[in-house]
Scaffold this active site. Structure first.
Site, mmCIF file in Angstrom:
data_model
loop_
_atom_site.group_PDB
_atom_site.id
_atom_site.type_symbol
_atom_site.label_atom_id
_atom_site.label_comp_id
_atom_site.label_asym_id
_atom_site.label_seq_id
_atom_site.Cartn_x
_atom_site.Cartn_y
_atom_site.Cartn_z
ATOM 1 N N HIS A 176 0.885 -1.112 -0.240
ATOM 2 C CA HIS A 176 0.068 0.027 0.456
ATOM 3 C C HIS A 176 0.966 1.410 0.333
ATOM 4 O O HIS A 176 0.463 1.900 -1.152
ATOM 5 C CB HIS A 176 -0.837 -0.268 1.108
ATOM 6 C CG HIS A 176 -1.898 1.532 1.319
ATOM 7 N ND1 HIS A 176 -3.058 0.775 1.401
ATOM 8 C CD2 HIS A 176 -1.137 2.574 1.983
ATOM 9 C CE1 HIS A 176 -3.147 2.840 1.506
ATOM 10 N NE2 HIS A 176 -2.133 3.449 2.034
ATOM 11 N N GLU A 177 1.924 1.931 0.999
ATOM 12 C CA GLU A 177 2.584 2.451 0.908
ATOM 13 C C GLU A 177 3.711 2.294 -0.700
ATOM 14 O O GLU A 177 3.930 3.763 -0.920
ATOM 15 C CB GLU A 177 4.335 2.017 2.155
ATOM 16 C CG GLU A 177 2.722 2.876 3.898
ATOM 17 C CD GLU A 177 1.970 4.368 3.536
ATOM 18 O OE1 GLU A 177 2.484 5.258 3.250
ATOM 19 O OE2 GLU A 177 0.966 3.927 4.193
ATOM 20 N N HIS A 185 1.524 4.573 -2.976
ATOM 21 C CA HIS A 185 1.893 5.646 -2.453
ATOM 22 C C HIS A 185 3.496 6.353 -3.121
ATOM 23 O O HIS A 185 3.817 7.574 -4.016
ATOM 24 C CB HIS A 185 1.724 6.233 -1.077
ATOM 25 C CG HIS A 185 0.862 6.227 -0.377
ATOM 26 N ND1 HIS A 185 -0.554 7.128 -1.290
ATOM 27 C CD2 HIS A 185 0.196 5.555 0.499
ATOM 28 C CE1 HIS A 185 -1.627 6.418 -0.311
ATOM 29 N NE2 HIS A 185 -1.240 5.616 0.236
HETATM 30 ZN ZN LIG Z 1 -2.272 5.237 2.203
#
Ligand SMILES: [Zn+2]
Length: 378
Positions: free
Chosen positions: A66-67, A70
């Site tokens: 998830h990170e 980004h």
């Molecule tokens: Zn996030």
């Protein structure tokens, strides 16, 4: 948030764990083990615990993905990413600069939840293929791990889409307001105000649950999450105000031109008595024949035992110029602050063509902002 455990680097980004992450991994493993135990009494302890621990570890991998989503998008948009830190409530990507435009902000923010939803769908799909039917308790350890990880990832995406800046949902909201108003600062301010309101509502809801449902600890947990969000939204509000005030300012606008200097040949004893204790300033530029040769702070002085202060020169312990980071008067103030943050230093000598022009420090920034605020209040 500083990582306490460094795990290594992926795509040039350092990955770390905050100690609070271990608490949440342990809680997930414990509660899953308890759940597997009651749902499938026929499973042995070894199977229950391996399933729970595997789920906990895979949860870590999913958070990281998830990170990374980004961070990789931020990098693709030309921004520098320093570190990813995983902690109790998720992860933080430390991206060094602001998104250049509303579109970038939107895609960087939404990339994380999209990744989590995708992981959730793939895992639940895999569980279906392995024979699990939606709405039933998974019957085998493999489907149990797949189903729970799938749900956790969907929940993660949902939680992150709460429109409270600095959560992903808040960033998406900010990007939207930014796109409509064409004003990045106003958008950030509005988004963090909405973030504070949302956080407050979450705290109230959590406390309400806790008190009306006879000590519902899920409610207490919710209130804690809300409190964390409130704090984060407030911090980002202060940060936005700071960025707005300092945007367009250069180091020359803020630095102290009467920068304290000391001669390199001075003994530490004379330096301490004549300068350090007398002025109370922390950083001194060391000069020799009118040329800057280094920087000395209380930090360097502390390395030398007291009985050797009279025989040691400033030059012997100072940080030589080659190791000192300097900025030019034209450097944007925000960039200078970033440099100080990245290298964990308190002051930057301001140098132009080899000549010392002044000293830039956090103290000067604070003084500048205070003077500015006073002018606005009158
Ligand atoms: Zn996030």
């Amino acid at each position: 948030m500083q990582a306490q455990v460094k795990l290594g680097r992926i795509a040039g980004i350092s990955i770390g764990l905050h100690y609070s992450w271990f608490i949440i991994a342990l809680l997930i493993a414990l509660s899953l083990a308890a759940h597997f135990h009651t749902a499938n009494p026929s499973w042995s302890d070894a199977i229950v615990w391996s399933a729970a621990i595997i789920t906990g570890v895979m949860f870590f991998a999913a958070l990281l993905l998830h990170e990374l989503a980004h961070s990789i998008l931020a990098k693709a948009r030309g921004m520098k990413v320093r570190e990813i830190t995983l902690f109790a409530l998720g992860g933080v990507s430390q991206i060094e600069s602001e998104a250049p435009d509303a579109k970038s902000e939107f895609w960087i923010a939404i990339a994380g939840p999209i990744t989590s939803v995708a992981i959730g769908i793939v895992l639940i799909g895999a569980a279906r293929l392995a024979g699990w039917r939606i709405g039933t308790e998974p019957g085998t350890p493999v489907t149990a791990v797949l189903v729970w990880l799938g749900y956790i990832n969907l929940a993660l995406a949902l939680f992150n889409m709460v429109p409270g800046y600095p959560l992903d949902g808040g960033r998406v909201l900010r990007a939207g307001i930014w796109w409509i108003t064409r004003n990045a600062d106003r958008a950030a301010r509005l988004a963090s105000q909405i973030g504070q309101t949302v956080a407050f509502a979450i705290i109230l809801l959590g406390l309400f649950q806790f008190f009306t449902e006879h000590g519902n600890f899920g409610g207490l947990w919710l209130a804690f999450v809300g409190w964390f969000l409130l704090d984060a939204a407030r911090t980002s509000y202060v940060q936005v105000s700071l960025t707005t005030e300092l945007r367009g300012r250069t180091v020359a606008d803020i630095m102290d031109r009467n920068c304290p200097t000391v001669e390199a040949y001075l003994s530490l004893e004379d330096f301490i008595d004549g300068f350090l204790l007398r002025t109370g300033l922390r950083g001194y530029v060391v000069v020799h024949n009118d040329q800057i040769v280094g920087l000395i702070t209380p930090h360097e002085v502390k390395e030398v035992p007291r009985d050797r202060w009279s025989q040691t020169s400033v030059q012997a312990v100072m940080r030589p110029l080659a190791e000192v980071r300097t900025v030019s008067p034209e450097t944007p103030a925000l960039q200078a602050l970033q440099i100080m943050g990245r290298h964990d230093i308190n002051q930057l000598p301001v140098v132009s063509n080899g000549h010392l022009e002044g000293l830039f420090s956090r103290t000067h920034v604070v003084r500048f902002l205070q003077a500015h605020a006073q002018l606005q209040n009158h």
